[in-house]
Enzyme design. Structure first.
Site, PDB file in Angstrom:
ATOM      1  N   HIS A   1       2.408  -6.172   6.879  1.00  0.00           N
ATOM      2  CA  HIS A   1       2.208  -4.912   7.590  1.00  0.00           C
ATOM      3  C   HIS A   1       3.290  -4.801   8.656  1.00  0.00           C
ATOM      4  CE1 HIS A   1       0.408  -1.370   9.260  1.00  0.00           C
ATOM      5  NE2 HIS A   1      -0.602  -1.453   8.412  1.00  0.00           N
TER       6      HIS A   1
ATOM      7  N   HIS B   1      -0.439   4.528  13.593  1.00  0.00           N
ATOM      8  CA  HIS B   1      -1.278   5.722  13.520  1.00  0.00           C
ATOM      9  C   HIS B   1      -0.870   6.787  14.530  1.00  0.00           C
ATOM     10  CE1 HIS B   1      -4.845   3.888  11.070  1.00  0.00           C
ATOM     11  NE2 HIS B   1      -3.697   3.308  10.770  1.00  0.00           N
TER      12      HIS B   1
ATOM     13  N   GLU C   1      -6.060   2.988   3.502  1.00  0.00           N
ATOM     14  CA  GLU C   1      -6.583   3.530   4.757  1.00  0.00           C
ATOM     15  C   GLU C   1      -8.022   4.028   4.653  1.00  0.00           C
ATOM     16  OE1 GLU C   1      -5.222   3.422   7.598  1.00  0.00           O
ATOM     17  OE2 GLU C   1      -3.082   3.137   7.277  1.00  0.00           O
TER      18      GLU C   1
ATOM     19  N   CYS D   1       1.373   4.941   9.500  1.00  0.00           N
ATOM     20  CA  CYS D   1       1.071   3.511   9.522  1.00  0.00           C
ATOM     21  C   CYS D   1       2.183   2.705   8.867  1.00  0.00           C
ATOM     22  CB  CYS D   1      -0.262   3.244   8.829  1.00  0.00           C
ATOM     23  SG  CYS D   1      -1.058   1.705   9.368  1.00  0.00           S
TER      24      CYS D   1
ATOM     25  N   HIS E   1       3.486   2.842   5.765  1.00  0.00           N
ATOM     26  CA  HIS E   1       3.410   2.435   4.368  1.00  0.00           C
ATOM     27  C   HIS E   1       4.662   2.830   3.588  1.00  0.00           C
ATOM     28  CE1 HIS E   1      -1.319   2.211   4.452  1.00  0.00           C
ATOM     29  NE2 HIS E   1      -0.740   1.538   5.428  1.00  0.00           N
TER      30      HIS E   1
ATOM     31  N   ASP F   1       0.846  -1.190   0.000  1.00  0.00           N
ATOM     32  CA  ASP F   1       0.000   0.000   0.000  1.00  0.00           C
ATOM     33  C   ASP F   1       0.885   1.244   0.000  1.00  0.00           C
ATOM     34  OD1 ASP F   1       0.852  -0.709   2.549  1.00  0.00           O
ATOM     35  OD2 ASP F   1      -1.151  -0.914   3.367  1.00  0.00           O
TER      36      ASP F   1
END
Length: 382
Positions: free
Chosen positions: A156, A350, A130, A96, A98, A71
């Site tokens: 992730h 986050h 997101e 996050c 990415h 992502d």
């Protein structure tokens, strides 16, 4: 030459400076394309869809296609890390991780751009994880049809795992999510004359209270689910009966079956409240592409076996998490595996303070190159 650890860290910092919200990743897309086009092109084909990039690596024995998804979007968060390469886009941040995801994907791609794989590989640089179910949008638009993977992988980053540790499990890794947006519409009035009004504070309160029974009284105790209502807005002043109430929340469940069951109970309760209080109801239960991330048994068995038995790879079995990820939609269409890559931070995903350890990048790249090479040999031998 494949991207080195130093190259990758420099790229990650470039990406970290330019976070963009989903479907607005124009600067990110341009930088990614510049890096990809600087790689050897003999085996590569590149195409774009909106802000997505798809890169096809031609295999030497192309009977099978393996997908790898990353992502590319950021979050509407104001960065507070104090890093010299902090976000240059006010109010936006790669909070996050990415930027880590993209960098690892580029490292893997750079290797196979120089070393032709046996199978075809498709690298998917996906927007809007997101905020707008980018994976679902891309899939349903047919952007993958020409190069549809037979199996697919993604990861992730995980601040709670030591840097470079690979975490995975059979079954569900992440929950499926669904947004709840409920608006009850009655009739406002003077506090002294409740008989002439339809009080939506009371209706909304009844909805909030009854929702709490779904997990405790409608689910098998060994099945996991969460219903959280985080926003309740009604009324103006204390002596005026509220004519509307807006309530918003989220559903989390480890299987799609449970998620749909909770959605049905939310709908039934909301409709019953509306009937009981003689008011109108506007209800939106929006799941989009945020299905549970349910790992495929066969690909995950192969993945875990490689990570457990390869010297230099630190592997850890992890528990399911109630966080959401739109890779779940792609896994509902294509068998595959999602895993964690540890980035060791005291701050959560986050958080405006999240600062992943960059030493995880080359470890993730090395582990995935090794696994993809091994996986292609397994497939060839079948």
């Amino acid at each position: 030459m494949s991207l080195s650890a130093e190259n990758l860290i420099a790229i990650r910092r470039q990406l970290h400076r330019i976070p963009e919200i989903g479907m607005e990743e124009f600067e990110t897309q341009a930088l990614l394309l510049k890096i990809i086009r600087a790689m050897p092109q003999a085996f590569l084909q590149i195409k774009t869809w909106k802000t997505a990039i798809l890169v096809h690596v031609q295999g030497s024995q192309a009977r099978y296609t393996i997908g790898y998804r990353t992502d590319i979007d950021g979050l509407p968060v104001t960065e507070e890390t104090g890093l010299p390469f902090s976000s240059q886009h006010p109010g936006k941040m790669h909070a996050c991780g990415h930027d880590i995801h993209m960098t690892v994907a580029l490292g893997i791609l750079s290797y196979f751009a120089e070393h032709q794989p046996l199978a075809n590989l498709v690298f998917i640089f996906q927007p809007a994880e997101e905020n707008a179910s980018g994976g679902k949008q891309l899939y349903e638009a047919g952007a993958l049809d020409e190069w549809m993977p037979d199996e697919i992988y993604a990861f992730h980053d995980n601040p709670q795992l030591p840097a470079g540790v690979i975490g995975c499990r059979q079954g569900t890794l992440f929950a499926g999510t669904c947004e709840i947006h409920a608006k009850f519409i009655g009739k406002s009035g003077h506090a002294a004359f409740p008989q002439n009004a339809k009080d939506m504070v009371v209706a909304g309160a009844a909805f909030v209270t009854q929702i709490q029974t779904i997990v405790s009284r409608n689910l098998d105790p060994i099945q996991a689910g969460v219903v959280t209502l985080g926003h309740f807005n009604a009324g103006t002043v204390g002596n005026v009966i509220a004519g509307t109430a807006q309530i918003d929340g989220t559903i989390r469940a480890l299987t799609q079956e449970i998620n749909l069951k909770i959605q049905q109970r939310v709908r039934t309760i909301a409709e019953s409240i509306a009937a009981g209080f003689e008011c109108q109801l506007e209800l939106d239960l929006h799941q989009g592409g945020y299905y549970p991330v349910e790992n495929d048994p066969q690909t995950t068995k192969s993945f875990i076996s490689y990570m457990e038995n390869t010297p230099g790879v630190a592997y850890q079995e992890t528990q399911p998490a109630m966080t959401g990820e739109d890779f779940g939609f792609l896994l509902s269409k294509i068998p595959g595996t999602m895993f964690w890559l540890g980035v060791e931070s005291p701050y959560s995903l986050h958080s405006e303070h999240l600062a992943p350890k960059e030493g995880a990048i080359i470890k993730g790249v090395t582990a995935m190159i090794g696994f993809l090479k091994q996986r292609q040999i397994e497939i060839k031998s079948k």
